[in-house]
Design a protein around this motif. Sequence first.
Motif, PDB file in Angstrom:
ATOM      1  N   TRP A  29     -22.368  51.811 -54.162  1.00 13.29           N
ATOM      2  CA  TRP A  29     -22.440  51.136 -55.456  1.00 13.29           C
ATOM      3  C   TRP A  29     -21.656  51.901 -56.521  1.00 13.29           C
ATOM      4  O   TRP A  29     -21.670  53.126 -56.565  1.00 13.29           O
ATOM      5  CB  TRP A  29     -23.892  51.001 -55.914  1.00 13.29           C
ATOM      6  CG  TRP A  29     -24.664  50.005 -55.099  1.00 13.29           C
ATOM      7  CD1 TRP A  29     -25.527  50.265 -54.079  1.00 13.29           C
ATOM      8  CD2 TRP A  29     -24.637  48.579 -55.238  1.00 13.29           C
ATOM      9  NE1 TRP A  29     -26.047  49.097 -53.568  1.00 13.29           N
ATOM     10  CE2 TRP A  29     -25.516  48.051 -54.264  1.00 13.29           C
ATOM     11  CE3 TRP A  29     -23.948  47.704 -56.079  1.00 13.29           C
ATOM     12  CZ2 TRP A  29     -25.730  46.676 -54.107  1.00 13.29           C
ATOM     13  CZ3 TRP A  29     -24.169  46.338 -55.936  1.00 13.29           C
ATOM     14  CH2 TRP A  29     -25.040  45.838 -54.961  1.00 13.29           C
ATOM     15  N   LEU A  72     -17.344  44.269 -50.296  1.00 13.67           N
ATOM     16  CA  LEU A  72     -17.891  43.463 -49.212  1.00 13.67           C
ATOM     17  C   LEU A  72     -17.008  43.490 -47.965  1.00 13.67           C
ATOM     18  O   LEU A  72     -17.317  42.824 -46.969  1.00 13.67           O
ATOM     19  CB  LEU A  72     -18.062  42.007 -49.674  1.00 13.67           C
ATOM     20  CG  LEU A  72     -19.083  41.765 -50.794  1.00 13.67           C
ATOM     21  CD1 LEU A  72     -19.014  40.318 -51.257  1.00 13.67           C
ATOM     22  CD2 LEU A  72     -20.484  42.120 -50.342  1.00 13.67           C
ATOM     23  N   LEU A  78     -28.734  48.082 -49.282  1.00 14.71           N
ATOM     24  CA  LEU A  78     -29.276  47.048 -48.416  1.00 14.71           C
ATOM     25  C   LEU A  78     -28.576  47.020 -47.062  1.00 14.71           C
ATOM     26  O   LEU A  78     -29.032  46.353 -46.135  1.00 14.71           O
ATOM     27  CB  LEU A  78     -29.156  45.693 -49.102  1.00 14.71           C
ATOM     28  CG  LEU A  78     -29.825  45.617 -50.480  1.00 14.71           C
ATOM     29  CD1 LEU A  78     -29.467  44.331 -51.180  1.00 14.71           C
ATOM     30  CD2 LEU A  78     -31.331  45.753 -50.340  1.00 14.71           C
ATOM     31  N   LEU A  82     -33.450  41.529 -54.543  1.00 15.14           N
ATOM     32  CA  LEU A  82     -32.043  41.790 -54.260  1.00 15.14           C
ATOM     33  C   LEU A  82     -31.724  41.594 -52.789  1.00 15.14           C
ATOM     34  O   LEU A  82     -30.598  41.224 -52.434  1.00 15.14           O
ATOM     35  CB  LEU A  82     -31.672  43.208 -54.699  1.00 15.14           C
ATOM     36  CG  LEU A  82     -31.475  43.393 -56.201  1.00 15.14           C
ATOM     37  CD1 LEU A  82     -31.111  44.840 -56.510  1.00 15.14           C
ATOM     38  CD2 LEU A  82     -30.398  42.460 -56.731  1.00 15.14           C
ATOM     39  N   ASN A  83     -32.679  41.839 -51.927  1.00 19.55           N
ATOM     40  CA  ASN A  83     -32.454  41.605 -50.502  1.00 19.55           C
ATOM     41  C   ASN A  83     -32.209  40.124 -50.233  1.00 19.55           C
ATOM     42  O   ASN A  83     -31.330  39.759 -49.437  1.00 19.55           O
ATOM     43  CB  ASN A  83     -33.646  42.089 -49.688  1.00 19.55           C
ATOM     44  CG  ASN A  83     -33.411  41.986 -48.204  1.00 19.55           C
ATOM     45  OD1 ASN A  83     -32.520  42.635 -47.655  1.00 19.55           O
ATOM     46  ND2 ASN A  83     -34.183  41.141 -47.538  1.00 19.55           N
ATOM     47  N   THR A 119     -20.418  46.498 -55.373  1.00 21.19           N
ATOM     48  CA  THR A 119     -20.111  47.108 -54.088  1.00 21.19           C
ATOM     49  C   THR A 119     -19.108  46.248 -53.341  1.00 21.19           C
ATOM     50  O   THR A 119     -19.142  45.014 -53.442  1.00 21.19           O
ATOM     51  CB  THR A 119     -21.385  47.295 -53.232  1.00 21.19           C
ATOM     52  OG1 THR A 119     -21.039  47.955 -52.007  1.00 21.19           O
ATOM     53  CG2 THR A 119     -22.054  45.970 -52.907  1.00 21.19           C
ATOM     54  N   TYR A 134     -28.753  39.343 -51.499  1.00 22.25           N
ATOM     55  CA  TYR A 134     -27.749  39.904 -50.595  1.00 22.25           C
ATOM     56  C   TYR A 134     -27.577  39.041 -49.348  1.00 22.25           C
ATOM     57  O   TYR A 134     -26.452  38.815 -48.879  1.00 22.25           O
ATOM     58  CB  TYR A 134     -28.125  41.327 -50.187  1.00 22.25           C
ATOM     59  CG  TYR A 134     -27.301  41.822 -49.015  1.00 22.25           C
ATOM     60  CD1 TYR A 134     -25.917  41.996 -49.128  1.00 22.25           C
ATOM     61  CD2 TYR A 134     -27.901  42.071 -47.775  1.00 22.25           C
ATOM     62  CE1 TYR A 134     -25.160  42.413 -48.058  1.00 22.25           C
ATOM     63  CE2 TYR A 134     -27.138  42.492 -46.698  1.00 22.25           C
ATOM     64  CZ  TYR A 134     -25.774  42.659 -46.835  1.00 22.25           C
ATOM     65  OH  TYR A 134     -25.020  43.062 -45.773  1.00 22.25           O
ATOM     66  N   ARG A 135     -28.672  38.560 -48.787  1.00 22.78           N
ATOM     67  CA  ARG A 135     -28.560  37.713 -47.594  1.00 22.78           C
ATOM     68  C   ARG A 135     -27.750  36.458 -47.883  1.00 22.78           C
ATOM     69  O   ARG A 135     -27.002  35.981 -47.028  1.00 22.78           O
ATOM     70  CB  ARG A 135     -29.956  37.339 -47.074  1.00 22.78           C
ATOM     71  CG  ARG A 135     -30.767  38.516 -46.557  1.00 22.78           C
ATOM     72  CD  ARG A 135     -30.020  39.275 -45.488  1.00 22.78           C
ATOM     73  NE  ARG A 135     -30.641  40.551 -45.173  1.00 22.78           N
ATOM     74  CZ  ARG A 135     -30.039  41.530 -44.516  1.00 22.78           C
ATOM     75  NH1 ARG A 135     -28.780  41.381 -44.131  1.00 22.78           N
ATOM     76  NH2 ARG A 135     -30.655  42.663 -44.278  1.00 22.78           N
ATOM     77  N   VAL A 164     -25.363  36.277 -50.272  1.00 22.38           N
ATOM     78  CA  VAL A 164     -23.983  36.763 -50.419  1.00 22.38           C
ATOM     79  C   VAL A 164     -23.349  36.974 -49.044  1.00 22.38           C
ATOM     80  O   VAL A 164     -22.218  36.544 -48.781  1.00 22.38           O
ATOM     81  CB  VAL A 164     -23.960  38.079 -51.226  1.00 22.38           C
ATOM     82  CG1 VAL A 164     -22.567  38.710 -51.184  1.00 22.38           C
ATOM     83  CG2 VAL A 164     -24.384  37.825 -52.671  1.00 22.38           C
ATOM     84  N   GLU A 165     -24.083  37.630 -48.162  1.00 21.09           N
ATOM     85  CA  GLU A 165     -23.581  37.909 -46.813  1.00 21.09           C
ATOM     86  C   GLU A 165     -23.271  36.617 -46.073  1.00 21.09           C
ATOM     87  O   GLU A 165     -22.221  36.482 -45.425  1.00 21.09           O
ATOM     88  CB  GLU A 165     -24.608  38.728 -46.033  1.00 21.09           C
ATOM     89  CG  GLU A 165     -24.190  39.047 -44.607  1.00 21.09           C
ATOM     90  CD  GLU A 165     -25.298  39.725 -43.819  1.00 21.09           C
ATOM     91  OE1 GLU A 165     -24.977  40.605 -43.010  1.00 21.09           O
ATOM     92  OE2 GLU A 165     -26.476  39.366 -44.031  1.00 21.09           O
ATOM     93  N   TRP A 202     -19.444  42.315 -54.514  1.00 29.14           N
ATOM     94  CA  TRP A 202     -20.658  41.687 -55.037  1.00 29.14           C
ATOM     95  C   TRP A 202     -21.050  42.442 -56.295  1.00 29.14           C
ATOM     96  O   TRP A 202     -21.231  43.656 -56.276  1.00 29.14           O
ATOM     97  CB  TRP A 202     -21.766  41.751 -53.994  1.00 29.14           C
ATOM     98  CG  TRP A 202     -23.118  41.302 -54.489  1.00 29.14           C
ATOM     99  CD1 TRP A 202     -23.389  40.391 -55.459  1.00 29.14           C
ATOM    100  CD2 TRP A 202     -24.386  41.760 -54.001  1.00 29.14           C
ATOM    101  NE1 TRP A 202     -24.745  40.248 -55.624  1.00 29.14           N
ATOM    102  CE2 TRP A 202     -25.381  41.069 -54.734  1.00 29.14           C
ATOM    103  CE3 TRP A 202     -24.778  42.674 -53.023  1.00 29.14           C
ATOM    104  CZ2 TRP A 202     -26.743  41.283 -54.519  1.00 29.14           C
ATOM    105  CZ3 TRP A 202     -26.143  42.872 -52.798  1.00 29.14           C
ATOM    106  CH2 TRP A 202     -27.106  42.187 -53.543  1.00 29.14           C
ATOM    107  N   MET A 260     -22.890  50.188 -47.712  1.00 29.84           N
ATOM    108  CA  MET A 260     -22.805  49.915 -49.150  1.00 29.84           C
ATOM    109  C   MET A 260     -22.612  51.192 -49.963  1.00 29.84           C
ATOM    110  O   MET A 260     -23.277  52.197 -49.740  1.00 29.84           O
ATOM    111  CB  MET A 260     -24.077  49.212 -49.639  1.00 29.84           C
ATOM    112  CG  MET A 260     -24.098  47.727 -49.409  1.00 29.84           C
ATOM    113  SD  MET A 260     -25.523  46.968 -50.232  1.00 29.84           S
ATOM    114  CE  MET A 260     -25.204  45.247 -49.872  1.00 29.84           C
TER     115      MET A 260
END
Length: 383
Positions: free
Chosen positions: A188, A207, A182, A85-86, A205, A89-90, A92-93, A167, A186
């Motif tokens: 959730w 963004l 993360l 997931l990390n 969550t 997430y990177r 997505v970010e 996200w 955040m």
Amino acid sequence: MELITLIASVKFGYLRIRMSNQGLIFLPDISGFTQFVNATELDHSRLIIQELLEVLINANEGGLQISEIEGDAILFYRFGAPPTLNEVYRQVEKMFRAFHQNLIAYDNRRYCQCTACKSAGKLTLKVITHYGEFTGYNVQHFYKLIGKDIIVAHRLLKNDIPDHEYWLVTDALSPTGEPAHLANWMTWNEDRQNSDAGDVRYHYTRLTSLKDNLHPDEPPPPDLSKKQLAFSLTRDYSVALIPLFHATGDFNLRSSWMENVTRVEELNHFLPRIGMRCRCVFDNGEEVEYTSSSYHFEDKLIEFTESESSTGNLIYYTIQKISENHTRLRIDYYIPRGWWARYSSRKQRAFLEARFDQSMLNLDTFAKQLQDDQKWCEDEQAL
């Protein structure tokens, strides 16, 4: 899972179907797209969306493949074991921040005052991430994905989440339940959606916090300290402010009024803004590259500058509204202090001044024609 390949010939081309392994489905979707397109000018809204989709594609750093572009969304995928997931997430970010940085930069540098360009900053992004089983197939050079989990991902776009920038992570991608925090901002939330495959549980969550540290890159004002004025020309036109600006500021229209220009080659940017570049090709074979270097807009005054790449010469356009259908254009042509001022002959400067003087005369006819053709009015502040 054993990989099964079926090859078949079809009437309209070659069809290859591969029963897939499992993989990541990554689906960024532009929120506000429908309202944006329906309420704004189609030409510029199309170009804005096109540019934003390219920003998302260029921000792909996780080895994602593109199946298709779906108007306001891009269907990315990657076969193989589920990523952490990390890692997701990177990605997505990266996409979310690149998307909004581009909007901020465009709003800060755009020439255009049309509804589409002024409201582009209201667009935002949501990202659906899912892990499941799907297959890919080729028809000629087109690659498509099919499978129940592709359907699930698309249906998750139509959810009841009240927010518009978030996200979403399905339990298939986060099988232990609520994803880890993360980032310290955040929070959730949990929900589920019914599908043909049964209930799909997910967490999501917001963004919004990713925009907190995004700042506009302020374009510097034109620096005339190392320039000297070579000549200045002024002419009045019986056209409104915006159509005259449209005629002079749009690189693609230069060959319609700039003396001896046979064609214009756009070197970057779909929409007029600071930093756009073009190459003007003259009938004697001369080529001059122009870069838009500054812009200032008021209701009755528009100023913008362009630099010539090879010489450092700078052209300062000032367009002033005198009355409803009466506008004044002044062109100030600056050259660098030093070598150009010392070695350029009076004849060369006279040639450039004559070229711009004739261009401004040509502009009179062209601007009137443009205003008549486009039916411009003062509240249609488009370029």
